[in-house]
Design an enzyme around this catalytic site. Structure first.
Site, PDB file in Angstrom:
ATOM      1  N   ASN A  92       0.839  -1.209   0.000  1.00 46.04           N
ATOM      2  CA  ASN A  92       0.000   0.000   0.000  1.00 46.04           C
ATOM      3  C   ASN A  92       0.872   1.257   0.000  1.00 46.04           C
ATOM      4  O   ASN A  92       1.121   1.865   1.031  1.00 46.04           O
ATOM      5  CB  ASN A  92      -0.927  -0.030   1.223  1.00 46.04           C
ATOM      6  CG  ASN A  92      -1.814   1.185   1.320  1.00 46.04           C
ATOM      7  OD1 ASN A  92      -1.864   2.017   0.412  1.00 46.04           O
ATOM      8  ND2 ASN A  92      -2.520   1.309   2.440  1.00 46.04           N
ATOM      9  N   TYR A 116      -5.239   3.572  -4.205  1.00 52.18           N
ATOM     10  CA  TYR A 116      -5.409   2.519  -3.210  1.00 52.18           C
ATOM     11  C   TYR A 116      -6.561   1.584  -3.553  1.00 52.18           C
ATOM     12  O   TYR A 116      -6.459   0.360  -3.385  1.00 52.18           O
ATOM     13  CB  TYR A 116      -5.633   3.138  -1.829  1.00 52.18           C
ATOM     14  CG  TYR A 116      -6.115   2.134  -0.807  1.00 52.18           C
ATOM     15  CD1 TYR A 116      -5.230   1.228  -0.233  1.00 52.18           C
ATOM     16  CD2 TYR A 116      -7.465   2.087  -0.433  1.00 52.18           C
ATOM     17  CE1 TYR A 116      -5.675   0.284   0.683  1.00 52.18           C
ATOM     18  CE2 TYR A 116      -7.909   1.149   0.487  1.00 52.18           C
ATOM     19  CZ  TYR A 116      -7.018   0.251   1.038  1.00 52.18           C
ATOM     20  OH  TYR A 116      -7.460  -0.684   1.945  1.00 52.18           O
ATOM     21  N   LYS A 222       4.064   4.579   9.074  1.00 54.55           N
ATOM     22  CA  LYS A 222       2.760   4.786   8.461  1.00 54.55           C
ATOM     23  C   LYS A 222       2.045   3.470   8.172  1.00 54.55           C
ATOM     24  O   LYS A 222       0.918   3.244   8.606  1.00 54.55           O
ATOM     25  CB  LYS A 222       2.932   5.623   7.188  1.00 54.55           C
ATOM     26  CG  LYS A 222       1.634   6.025   6.511  1.00 54.55           C
ATOM     27  CD  LYS A 222       1.189   5.074   5.431  1.00 54.55           C
ATOM     28  CE  LYS A 222      -0.065   5.578   4.725  1.00 54.55           C
ATOM     29  NZ  LYS A 222      -0.558   4.615   3.712  1.00 54.55           N
ATOM     30  N   PHE A 252      -1.609   8.699   9.789  1.00 52.56           N
ATOM     31  CA  PHE A 252      -0.782   7.902   8.894  1.00 52.56           C
ATOM     32  C   PHE A 252      -0.206   8.828   7.807  1.00 52.56           C
ATOM     33  O   PHE A 252      -0.865   9.105   6.808  1.00 52.56           O
ATOM     34  CB  PHE A 252      -1.612   6.782   8.276  1.00 52.56           C
ATOM     35  CG  PHE A 252      -2.522   6.090   9.270  1.00 52.56           C
ATOM     36  CD1 PHE A 252      -2.042   5.669  10.505  1.00 52.56           C
ATOM     37  CD2 PHE A 252      -3.862   5.893   8.982  1.00 52.56           C
ATOM     38  CE1 PHE A 252      -2.873   5.049  11.426  1.00 52.56           C
ATOM     39  CE2 PHE A 252      -4.698   5.269   9.883  1.00 52.56           C
ATOM     40  CZ  PHE A 252      -4.211   4.844  11.116  1.00 52.56           C
ATOM     41  N   ASP A 254       1.087  10.364   4.804  1.00 50.35           N
ATOM     42  CA  ASP A 254       1.248   9.984   3.410  1.00 50.35           C
ATOM     43  C   ASP A 254       1.408  11.232   2.548  1.00 50.35           C
ATOM     44  O   ASP A 254       1.912  12.253   3.023  1.00 50.35           O
ATOM     45  CB  ASP A 254       0.053   9.143   2.948  1.00 50.35           C
ATOM     46  CG  ASP A 254      -1.273   9.917   2.995  1.00 50.35           C
ATOM     47  OD1 ASP A 254      -1.265  11.117   3.380  1.00 50.35           O
ATOM     48  OD2 ASP A 254      -2.311   9.343   2.634  1.00 50.35           O
ATOM     49  N   ASP A 321      -7.410  11.329  10.438  1.00 54.57           N
ATOM     50  CA  ASP A 321      -6.767  10.837   9.228  1.00 54.57           C
ATOM     51  C   ASP A 321      -7.811  10.469   8.175  1.00 54.57           C
ATOM     52  O   ASP A 321      -7.710  10.874   7.012  1.00 54.57           O
ATOM     53  CB  ASP A 321      -5.901   9.617   9.569  1.00 54.57           C
ATOM     54  CG  ASP A 321      -5.121   9.090   8.390  1.00 54.57           C
ATOM     55  OD1 ASP A 321      -3.892   9.259   8.391  1.00 54.57           O
ATOM     56  OD2 ASP A 321      -5.718   8.493   7.465  1.00 54.57           O
ATOM     57  N   TRP A 325      -8.297  12.198   4.595  1.00 56.00           N
ATOM     58  CA  TRP A 325      -8.055  11.358   3.420  1.00 56.00           C
ATOM     59  C   TRP A 325      -9.272  11.371   2.499  1.00 56.00           C
ATOM     60  O   TRP A 325      -9.129  11.447   1.273  1.00 56.00           O
ATOM     61  CB  TRP A 325      -7.727   9.935   3.853  1.00 56.00           C
ATOM     62  CG  TRP A 325      -7.268   9.055   2.724  1.00 56.00           C
ATOM     63  CD1 TRP A 325      -6.004   8.977   2.206  1.00 56.00           C
ATOM     64  CD2 TRP A 325      -8.065   8.130   1.974  1.00 56.00           C
ATOM     65  NE1 TRP A 325      -5.976   8.057   1.181  1.00 56.00           N
ATOM     66  CE2 TRP A 325      -7.217   7.524   1.012  1.00 56.00           C
ATOM     67  CE3 TRP A 325      -9.402   7.754   2.025  1.00 56.00           C
ATOM     68  CZ2 TRP A 325      -7.673   6.560   0.111  1.00 56.00           C
ATOM     69  CZ3 TRP A 325      -9.868   6.801   1.121  1.00 56.00           C
ATOM     70  CH2 TRP A 325      -9.008   6.216   0.186  1.00 56.00           C
ATOM     71  N   GLN A 329      -9.801  12.698  -1.549  1.00 53.17           N
ATOM     72  CA  GLN A 329     -10.270  11.922  -2.688  1.00 53.17           C
ATOM     73  C   GLN A 329     -11.060  12.779  -3.673  1.00 53.17           C
ATOM     74  O   GLN A 329     -11.369  12.340  -4.778  1.00 53.17           O
ATOM     75  CB  GLN A 329     -11.115  10.730  -2.207  1.00 53.17           C
ATOM     76  CG  GLN A 329     -10.361   9.771  -1.308  1.00 53.17           C
ATOM     77  CD  GLN A 329      -9.017   9.362  -1.896  1.00 53.17           C
ATOM     78  OE1 GLN A 329      -8.950   8.734  -2.952  1.00 53.17           O
ATOM     79  NE2 GLN A 329      -7.935   9.729  -1.214  1.00 53.17           N
TER      80      GLN A 329
END
Length: 345
Positions: A92, A116, A222, A252, A254, A321, A325, A329
């Protein structure tokens, strides 16, 4: 170190008032945040974002946090699912395309997916086609041709060779240390999220997400942390997904979260870095710029969590998170995310 006290956050300083830090992540990134020259946290915007979220909540506009999406995740409720999830998060990372190049995509059940979701769906598709991706013996010697078949689609998934190596590592370590089953690792750590993250860091080199900044180690971890969150999500907090101390994980770090935080003006890049990110130039893995982006992402989200908590809204870093996230998107109108070729995110 378990408890940090960096001074009262109410004084307007870029400090974390008190936080549980059993993984040593906040402790290690503190020096980065204090010395950063390329990235700055705008404290006023941290507070503004918290107020905006609380206002949304008061108006009943809080976005629903989705339940675990089984459309793209294999799940049979057994130890097979746990091994599949470990493989999922071993692979990932790094789904973005080079500048002016098309993204890697797959077609699955009438949908064209990227990022993902494409990775998860490709691994689920492989199981549906009869590939035993939960079998450690199978993974230990999986061929490049098989991995290429799994990720077949439009274009080539980035860092293909690294993904092959990571898949083999999962099989090898599971066989050598855990009788082929990651559930044995969960049992060994007594379902303790923190201990399981440390186990992943110790025994699976590809999960050892630790950088060096001006001679000092900086811990991020992460993918190790998100593995716990994914197992928890898949099992809906029950059985293999029932972990203690999961609320002590960090966000996490990223490339999508800092993009969203920059859009909210929580993160501010210096002129040189901003120009490079916006031009989609490569930011070298392990460079001061990259480490500062990730460190300031984690630190600002901890400040946001504490700000919300002071206003009566208890929220975990993992929930922050997920919210950021999901915002990322729908990021077509946002400035670009930073481009770093790495297997850690």
């Amino acid at each position: 170190m378990s408890e940090l006290t960096y001074g009262p956050a109410e004084d307007g300083s870029n400090t974390i008032r008190q936080a549980t830090d059993p993984l040593g992540i906040l402790t290690s990134i503190r020096a980065v945040v204090d010395q950063a020259r390329n990235v700055r946290i705008n404290l006023e915007q941290v507070e503004q974002l918290g107020k905006y979220w609380l206002q949304e909540e008061a108006q009943g506009q809080t976005p629903l946090m989705p339940l675990w999406d089984e459309r793209y995740h294999f799940s049979d409720g057994t130890a097979r699912t746990v091994n599949w999830l470990l493989l999922l998060d071993a692979l990932n990372f790094c789904f973005w395309a080079e500048k002016d190049q098309p993204r890697w995509t797959i077609d699955y059940q009438g949908q064209t997916l990227n990022g993902y979701w494409a990775e998860a769906a490709a691994l689920k598709r492989a199981v549906e086609e009869g590939l035993p991706l939960w079998d450690a013996e199978y993974l230990r010697s999986i061929s490049e041709q098989t991995v290429a078949h799994i990720f077949r689609g439009s274009g080539t998934i980035p860092l293909f060779e690294q993904r092959v190596q990571n898949a083999r590592e999962v099989g090898h370590v599971l066989l050598e240390r855990y009788g082929g089953q990651f559930t044995n690792a969960i049992e060994q750590t007594a379902h303790d999220a923190i201990q399981l993250v440390l186990l992943l860091e110790r025994d699976f080199p590809s999960f050892r997400d630790v950088a060096v900044y001006r001679g000092q180690p900086v811990r991020f971890l992460k993918r190790a942390q998100i593995t716990i969150a994914d197992i928890n999500g898949s099992f809906h907090g029950q059985g293999w997904g029932n972990f203690t101390r999961q609320d002590q994980l960090t966000i996490f770090a990223d490339y999508k979260l800092p993009q969203v935080l920059r859009e909210y003006n929580v993160l501010e890049y210096d002129v040189h870095l901003a120009r490079r990110v916006d031009a989609k130039e490569l930011i070298q893995s392990g460079s001061e710029e990259e480490i500062e982006i990730r460190a300031c992402t984690i630190w600002s989200c901890e400040l946001l969590r504490q700000s919300l908590q002071r206003q009566g809204h208890v929220i975990t870093a993992a929930e922050i998170d997920m919210r950021l996230w999901l915002l990322g998107q729908s990021s077509e109108e946002m400035r670009p995310y930073h481009r770093t070729r790495t297997m850690y995110y």
